[in-house]
Design an enzyme around this catalytic site. Structure first.
Site, PDB file in Angstrom:
ATOM      1  N   GLU A   1      46.637  46.091  18.812  1.00 38.56           N
ATOM      2  CA  GLU A   1      44.481  46.751  18.372  1.00 38.56           C
ATOM      3  C   GLU A   1      44.293  47.764  18.568  1.00 38.56           C
ATOM      4  O   GLU A   1      44.531  48.094  20.181  1.00 38.56           O
ATOM      5  CB  GLU A   1      44.130  45.677  18.642  1.00 38.56           C
ATOM      6  CG  GLU A   1      43.818  44.238  17.524  1.00 38.56           C
ATOM      7  CD  GLU A   1      44.348  43.264  17.921  1.00 38.56           C
ATOM      8  OE1 GLU A   1      44.071  42.441  16.687  1.00 38.56           O
ATOM      9  OE2 GLU A   1      44.463  43.374  18.921  1.00 38.56           O
ATOM     10  N   THR A   2      44.525  48.856  17.827  1.00 43.08           N
ATOM     11  CA  THR A   2      44.030  49.976  18.673  1.00 43.08           C
ATOM     12  C   THR A   2      42.656  49.945  18.316  1.00 43.08           C
ATOM     13  O   THR A   2      41.933  49.981  16.694  1.00 43.08           O
ATOM     14  CB  THR A   2      45.260  51.470  17.222  1.00 43.08           C
ATOM     15  OG1 THR A   2      45.923  51.120  18.127  1.00 43.08           O
ATOM     16  CG2 THR A   2      43.658  53.119  18.237  1.00 43.08           C
TER      17      THR A   2
END
Length: 267
Positions: free
Chosen positions: A45-46
């Site tokens: 995830e970002t």
């Protein structure tokens, strides 16, 4: 041009825990741009926080390289770590997300996140999940997180799992599905162990998963009769999480983090 960070969450040591990207900009990006940035970071995830009009209040979104997700614990921890330690923000931070408002507090070196929680219910999928994992167990489901939970007998079996992800993706479960938590009782130092698989959103195995512990916390609290729990996610990188069960279907998820990359993204 925007600042970009990579932070290892749920650890004090670089190259362990769960890495997350944190993209810092005053401008909210559109969906396709967020996907492209998340794909460029190539992490599970970002995070994309943008300050709102209120002090210490942010809108926060999380993206895998393929999709937006409604909840992500380790990337929230990474974002607050950047806000506290890299950007010098004082006081509690409030994030407006697809999962409602999330509060993060800094207590010494610890970060405490206030998340919604949900006790999973029993579901008749023991055989199909067991075949995908080549392991016997008992299946449960969390409607809010769309996660399956599969309880097995011991840590040795948990660490020895080699899932067939193609078979897992084809599971006919009859419910919306984002991930599969596999868990077993702890051995003294830790109250329970877990691993987390999510090929449905482009992540075969996530190293340390905060959102999974919003389900694991109430599950093991009920079984062990404890409101404070210590957990270990037994992935290759591994990570420790502390939990406190709160009133009103809420849970405190407590951990540490470390910045490993500081940079600028030229987009």
């Amino acid at each position: 041009m925007a600042a970009i960070y990579q932070v290892d969450s749920f650890t004090k040591l670089p190259f362990s825990g769960n890495p997350a990207g944190v993209y810092i900009s005053d401008v909210e990006q559109d969906y396709e741009t967020c996907i492209k940035i998340a794909r460029e970071m190539n992490l599970s995830e970002t995070a994309f926080p943008v300050r709102t009009t209120d002090d210490n209040h942010y809108r926060l979104r999380w993206f895998t390289p393929t999709t937006e997700v409604p909840m992500c614990g380790h990337a929230t921890l990474a974002t607050s770590w950047v806000h506290f330690t890299e950007l010098g923000i004082d006081g509690d931070i409030y994030y407006e997300t697809l999962s409602g408002q999330l509060k993060v507090s800094r207590i010494g070196d610890d970060l405490k996140m206030d998340f919604p929680s949900e006790l999973p219910f029993r579901i008749d999928l023991d055989q199909s999940i067991g075949e995908a994992l080549d392991c016997n167990g008992m299946a449960y489901y969390s409607t809010g997180t769309r996660k399956l939970l599969f309880e097995i007998s011991d840590r040795k079996k948990l660490e020895g799992l080699h899932p067939d992800f193609s078979k897992m993706e084809k599971l006919s479960v009859g419910v919306p599905l984002r991930g599969l938590i596999v868990t077993c009782k702890g051995d003294g130092e830790f109250d329970f162990f877990s691993r987390y698989f999510a090929p449905w959103v482009g992540i075969n195995e996530d190293p340390v998963t905060g959102s999974a512990h919003t389900v694991l916390g109430p599950f093991w609290s009920e079984r062990l009769g404890k409101d404070k729990l210590r957990a270990y996610q037994a992935s290759q990188r591994g990570g420790e999480i502390r939990l406190e069960i709160l009133d009103g279907n809420r849970i405190s998820i407590i951990g540490n983090a470390v910045t490993v990359i500081r940079g600028q993204m030229l987009v």
